[in-house]
Design a protein around this motif. Sequence first.
Motif, short mmCIF file in Angstrom:
data_model
loop_
_atom_site.label_atom_id
_atom_site.label_comp_id
_atom_site.label_asym_id
_atom_site.label_seq_id
_atom_site.Cartn_x
_atom_site.Cartn_y
_atom_site.Cartn_z
N GLN A 53 0.84 -1.21 0.00
CA GLN A 53 0.00 0.00 0.00
C GLN A 53 0.87 1.25 0.00
OE1 GLN A 53 -2.23 -0.66 3.57
NE2 GLN A 53 -3.95 -1.63 2.51
N LEU A 54 1.90 1.25 0.84
CA LEU A 54 2.78 2.42 0.91
C LEU A 54 3.52 2.64 -0.40
CD1 LEU A 54 4.26 1.94 4.50
CD2 LEU A 54 2.62 3.69 3.77
N GLU A 55 3.96 1.56 -1.03
CA GLU A 55 4.65 1.69 -2.32
C GLU A 55 3.73 2.24 -3.39
OE1 GLU A 55 8.07 -1.76 -1.93
OE2 GLU A 55 6.11 -2.34 -2.71
N ARG A 56 2.48 1.81 -3.41
CA ARG A 56 1.52 2.36 -4.39
C ARG A 56 1.25 3.83 -4.14
NH1 ARG A 56 -0.28 -2.68 -3.58
NH2 ARG A 56 -1.87 -2.14 -2.06
N GLN A 57 1.09 4.21 -2.86
CA GLN A 57 0.88 5.62 -2.54
C GLN A 57 2.09 6.46 -2.98
OE1 GLN A 57 -0.02 5.02 1.73
NE2 GLN A 57 -1.64 6.53 1.37
N LEU A 58 3.27 5.94 -2.73
CA LEU A 58 4.49 6.64 -3.11
C LEU A 58 4.57 6.83 -4.62
CD1 LEU A 58 7.15 7.90 -2.18
CD2 LEU A 58 8.16 5.61 -2.23
N GLU A 59 4.25 5.79 -5.38
CA GLU A 59 4.25 5.89 -6.85
C GLU A 59 3.26 6.94 -7.33
OE1 GLU A 59 3.51 1.98 -8.37
OE2 GLU A 59 5.43 1.21 -7.64
N GLN A 60 2.07 6.98 -6.71
CA GLN A 60 1.06 7.95 -7.11
C GLN A 60 1.54 9.38 -6.83
OE1 GLN A 60 -2.26 6.54 -4.83
NE2 GLN A 60 -3.00 5.21 -6.48
N LEU A 61 2.12 9.58 -5.65
CA LEU A 61 2.61 10.92 -5.31
C LEU A 61 3.76 11.34 -6.21
CD1 LEU A 61 2.47 10.78 -1.42
CD2 LEU A 61 1.11 12.26 -2.92
N MET A 62 4.64 10.42 -6.53
CA MET A 62 5.76 10.75 -7.41
C MET A 62 5.26 11.11 -8.81
SD MET A 62 8.51 7.93 -6.02
CE MET A 62 9.81 8.34 -7.17
N ALA A 63 4.23 10.41 -9.28
CA ALA A 63 3.64 10.73 -10.58
C ALA A 63 2.99 12.11 -10.54
CB ALA A 63 2.62 9.67 -10.98
N GLU A 64 2.30 12.41 -9.43
CA GLU A 64 1.67 13.73 -9.30
C GLU A 64 2.73 14.83 -9.28
OE1 GLU A 64 -1.28 16.38 -6.46
OE2 GLU A 64 -0.93 14.28 -5.94
N GLU A 65 3.81 14.59 -8.55
CA GLU A 65 4.88 15.58 -8.48
C GLU A 65 5.46 15.83 -9.88
OE1 GLU A 65 9.21 16.46 -6.49
OE2 GLU A 65 8.59 14.41 -6.88
N TYR A 66 5.68 14.79 -10.64
CA TYR A 66 6.20 14.91 -12.00
C TYR A 66 5.26 15.76 -12.85
CZ TYR A 66 7.53 13.70 -16.75
OH TYR A 66 7.89 13.77 -18.07
N ASN A 67 3.97 15.46 -12.79
CA ASN A 67 3.00 16.23 -13.57
C ASN A 67 2.97 17.69 -13.13
OD1 ASN A 67 2.14 14.17 -15.29
ND2 ASN A 67 0.77 13.36 -13.74
N LEU A 68 3.08 17.93 -11.84
CA LEU A 68 3.12 19.31 -11.35
C LEU A 68 4.35 20.04 -11.88
CD1 LEU A 68 1.91 18.66 -7.73
CD2 LEU A 68 0.74 20.11 -9.40
N ARG A 69 5.49 19.36 -11.89
CA ARG A 69 6.70 19.99 -12.43
C ARG A 69 6.51 20.38 -13.89
NH1 ARG A 69 11.36 16.18 -11.50
NH2 ARG A 69 10.32 15.07 -9.87
N LEU A 70 5.89 19.49 -14.67
CA LEU A 70 5.63 19.80 -16.08
C LEU A 70 4.72 21.02 -16.21
CD1 LEU A 70 5.08 16.27 -17.68
CD2 LEU A 70 7.09 17.75 -17.86
N ARG A 71 3.68 21.05 -15.40
CA ARG A 71 2.73 22.18 -15.46
C ARG A 71 3.39 23.49 -15.01
NH1 ARG A 71 -2.69 20.38 -12.66
NH2 ARG A 71 -3.30 22.46 -13.35
N ILE A 72 4.28 23.40 -14.02
CA ILE A 72 5.00 24.60 -13.59
C ILE A 72 5.91 25.09 -14.72
CG2 ILE A 72 6.83 25.42 -12.02
CD1 ILE A 72 5.53 23.49 -9.90
N ASP A 73 6.61 24.17 -15.36
CA ASP A 73 7.46 24.56 -16.50
C ASP A 73 6.64 25.20 -17.61
OD1 ASP A 73 9.69 23.63 -15.19
OD2 ASP A 73 9.80 21.75 -16.31
N GLN A 74 5.46 24.66 -17.89
CA GLN A 74 4.60 25.22 -18.92
C GLN A 74 4.13 26.60 -18.52
OE1 GLN A 74 1.59 22.21 -19.30
NE2 GLN A 74 2.81 20.94 -20.67
N ALA A 75 3.85 26.79 -17.22
CA ALA A 75 3.40 28.10 -16.74
C ALA A 75 4.52 29.12 -16.89
CB ALA A 75 2.94 28.01 -15.28
N ASP A 76 5.78 28.69 -16.74
CA ASP A 76 6.93 29.58 -16.91
C ASP A 76 7.06 30.06 -18.34
OD1 ASP A 76 7.70 29.51 -14.27
OD2 ASP A 76 9.23 27.96 -14.57
N ASN A 77 6.66 29.22 -19.28
CA ASN A 77 6.82 29.53 -20.69
C ASN A 77 5.71 30.40 -21.26
OD1 ASN A 77 9.22 28.09 -20.81
ND2 ASN A 77 8.16 26.17 -21.24
N ARG A 78 4.79 30.80 -20.44
CA ARG A 78 3.68 31.62 -20.93
C ARG A 78 3.98 33.08 -20.81
NH1 ARG A 78 -1.20 28.16 -18.35
NH2 ARG A 78 -0.86 26.36 -19.61
#
Length: 67
Positions: free
Chosen positions: A42-67
């Motif tokens: 359960q902890l490993e699945r939660q960790l994977e989900q959070l890491m995926a969310e963090e990655y997506n947030l980083r992408l969205r932050i980078d996209q926001a920088d380019n606007r």
Amino acid sequence: MDRAALIARKNEVRRQIERLRRRLEQELAVVEEKRNRRRIGQLERQLEQLMAEEYNLRLRIDQADNR
């Protein structure tokens, strides 16, 4: 979501990742039991989900920088 909100969420996700990693390390240190293995999964699945969310947030932050 604006850039500041994305960064705030990313920081919260990072804190959750660190907490989960510490809990996972604690669980792994305990003698393997069936219940413990289930909790580790359960902890490993939660960790994977959070890491995926963090990655997506980083992408969205980078996209926001380019606007």
